[in-house]
Design an enzyme around this catalytic site. Structure first.
Site, PDB file in Angstrom:
ATOM      1  N   GLU A  59      -6.879 -18.477  31.742  1.00 20.27           N
ATOM      2  CA  GLU A  59      -7.812 -19.458  32.362  1.00 20.27           C
ATOM      3  C   GLU A  59      -7.476 -19.326  34.096  1.00 20.27           C
ATOM      4  O   GLU A  59      -8.436 -19.608  34.697  1.00 20.27           O
ATOM      5  CB  GLU A  59      -7.554 -20.748  32.073  1.00 20.27           C
ATOM      6  CG  GLU A  59      -6.142 -21.362  31.799  1.00 20.27           C
ATOM      7  CD  GLU A  59      -5.715 -20.939  30.271  1.00 20.27           C
ATOM      8  OE1 GLU A  59      -5.438 -19.605  30.085  1.00 20.27           O
ATOM      9  OE2 GLU A  59      -5.341 -21.611  29.441  1.00 20.27           O
ATOM     10  N   ASP A 207       6.261  12.832   4.417  1.00 25.75           N
ATOM     11  CA  ASP A 207       5.430  13.112   5.824  1.00 25.75           C
ATOM     12  C   ASP A 207       6.270  13.335   6.954  1.00 25.75           C
ATOM     13  O   ASP A 207       5.695  13.439   8.258  1.00 25.75           O
ATOM     14  CB  ASP A 207       4.574  11.771   6.023  1.00 25.75           C
ATOM     15  CG  ASP A 207       3.609  11.279   4.944  1.00 25.75           C
ATOM     16  OD1 ASP A 207       3.108  12.415   4.287  1.00 25.75           O
ATOM     17  OD2 ASP A 207       3.178  10.183   5.090  1.00 25.75           O
ATOM     18  N   GLU A 296       2.750   0.908   6.325  1.00 24.72           N
ATOM     19  CA  GLU A 296       2.179   2.220   6.410  1.00 24.72           C
ATOM     20  C   GLU A 296       2.315   3.033   4.992  1.00 24.72           C
ATOM     21  O   GLU A 296       1.703   4.228   5.120  1.00 24.72           O
ATOM     22  CB  GLU A 296       2.074   2.780   7.482  1.00 24.72           C
ATOM     23  CG  GLU A 296       1.701   2.026   8.688  1.00 24.72           C
ATOM     24  CD  GLU A 296       1.511   3.017  10.138  1.00 24.72           C
ATOM     25  OE1 GLU A 296       1.300   4.278   9.901  1.00 24.72           O
ATOM     26  OE2 GLU A 296       1.730   2.569  10.890  1.00 24.72           O
ATOM     27  N   GLY A 298       4.320   3.630   0.990  1.00 22.80           N
ATOM     28  CA  GLY A 298       3.400   4.271   0.393  1.00 22.80           C
ATOM     29  C   GLY A 298       2.787   3.508  -0.915  1.00 22.80           C
ATOM     30  O   GLY A 298       2.951   2.097  -0.591  1.00 22.80           O
ATOM     31  N   ARG A 300       3.606   2.680  -3.672  1.00 22.64           N
ATOM     32  CA  ARG A 300       4.403   1.825  -4.525  1.00 22.64           C
ATOM     33  C   ARG A 300       4.832   0.668  -3.900  1.00 22.64           C
ATOM     34  O   ARG A 300       4.837  -0.450  -4.409  1.00 22.64           O
ATOM     35  CB  ARG A 300       5.859   2.817  -5.130  1.00 22.64           C
ATOM     36  CG  ARG A 300       5.284   3.697  -6.074  1.00 22.64           C
ATOM     37  CD  ARG A 300       6.523   4.278  -6.884  1.00 22.64           C
ATOM     38  NE  ARG A 300       7.473   4.814  -5.799  1.00 22.64           N
ATOM     39  CZ  ARG A 300       8.618   5.295  -5.869  1.00 22.64           C
ATOM     40  NH1 ARG A 300       9.018   5.532  -7.274  1.00 22.64           N
ATOM     41  NH2 ARG A 300       9.117   5.959  -5.310  1.00 22.64           N
TER      42      ARG A 300
END
Length: 362
Positions: A59, A207, A296, A298, A300
């Site tokens: 503002e 990964d 992110e 897996g 399970r």
């Protein structure tokens, strides 16, 4: 420059303020995301947003841009103006000094220290309207609001890139890449707005995930990387430990984990949390100051969080690919009948290149 569209509606002005507020994503924590629009004679004459923690509030930025034209104008705010002195002086004082005569606010401030701005404005004769697009404003600031709701765990979201047949990896465990470059860029944007990024041990190893923010936004501090590894199976030479001195790594292991394994993780620069259940783990994260967690993978871990009622939001990226007998996106949910199945609502849908983002809430 602000738009000079004639006869802008209240809804359109607040929509613009919400769009501006989002520009502070990943930069304003622990403050909220706030946008401001000033309208006079049916046209936007000034606008602002809270750009980073410690900087001027939305503002004040907009009022500075409007100057003398603010007198008699309407101010649209995504969050109630603060009435206390923190890093910046009270925004209510600036609004009154500028001569604003009407303030439209999307959402009341849940922070008991900062709230009270609307009451002060009304006491000074300013017309105040509260609630326009309040649900959208609350969704934008879910992390901030959650913190003031007697939370015993972080605001927790899951992000999964999923094939059309509901898989997050092929049968061999390969998931790079299900989604395209636009979706992957969005993930780095998303990470910047969370206090911690979580992953299951199996997905981390498969990964060689780094879980760092590598987009245009550079959050300070970077999100903590949390590895859920109940059986303490992550090798000590895993790549995530390479920069643990700069980007924190927390390992969540079972209480029966051997002392030498705990010492091994600590020697790689990680902090170790002992917990045997997900509620215990999330409660410990909250106690240690983690207010929001983006998981992110897996499948399970995502399924366990969903099944335990521990998810507040899902970001699911649907990709136009089929993976057959690959790994399921949401594992361990049993075999509920359709009439008993958990049903969430979609609060956003949009394209990310060839992929589609679905944002879901309970």
């Amino acid at each position: 420059m602000p738009s000079q569209a004639s006869s802008i509606t209240d809804e359109a002005a607040m929509t613009r303020a919400l769009t501006l507020a989002e520009r502070g994503w990943g930069r304003v924590h622990p403050n909220p995301l706030v946008g401001a629009v000033i309208v006079r004679d049916g046209a936007i004459i000034a606008e602002g947003w809270h750009a980073r923690y410690g900087a001027q509030h939305a503002e004040v930025v907009a009022l500075g841009q409007a100057g003398a034209q603010a007198r008699g104008a309407t101010l649209y705010l995504t969050l109630e103006p603060c009435a206390h002195h923190g890093k910046q002086p009270p925004c209510v004082d600036a609004i009154l000094a500028a001569g604003i005569t009407r303030v439209v606010v999307a959402l009341a401030d849940p922070n008991p220290v900062a709230t009270g701005g609307a009451i002060r404005l009304q006491a000074a004769g300013v017309a105040v309207e509260l609630g326009l697009k309040g649900e959208d404003a609350a969704r934008l600031n879910a992390r901030f609001i959650h913190r003031f709701g007697s939370a015993t765990r972080p605001f927790t979201a899951a992000k999964l890139a999923v094939s059309l047949d509901g898989r997050i990896a092929d049968a061999a465990g390969c998931s790079q890449w299900i989604s395209g470059p636009d979706a992957r860029a969005f993930v780095h944007y998303l990470r910047a707005g969370f206090g911690a990024i979580g992953i299951g041990a199996r997905s981390l190893i498969a990964d060689n995930a780094k879980l760092t923010v590598r987009g245009e936004i550079v959050p300070a501090p970077p999100p903590i990387r949390v590895v859920f590894d109940h059986s303490a199976s992550v090798p000590f030479d895993q790549g995530i430990f390479a920069d643990a001195d700069r980007v924190p790594v927390w390992m969540v292991v079972g209480t029966a984990t051997a002392d030498n394994v705990v010492a091994g993780f600590e020697s790689r620069g990680a902090k170790v949390i002992s917990a045997d259940t997900l509620p215990e783990a999330l409660a410990t994260l909250a106690i240690r100051g983690v207010d929001s967690l983006l998981v992110e993978g897996g499948g399970r871990l995502a399924g366990a969080l969903l099944g335990a009622g521990l998810l507040d939001r899902v970001y699911q990226v649907q990709s136009p690919v089929w993976l057959g007998d690959g790994r399921p996106a949401w594992a361990g949910l049993g075999t509920p009948a359709l009439s008993d199945a958990t049903r969430w609502r979609s609060v956003e849908r949009r394209a990310l290149g060839e992929d589609t983002l679905l944002v879901l809430e309970p």
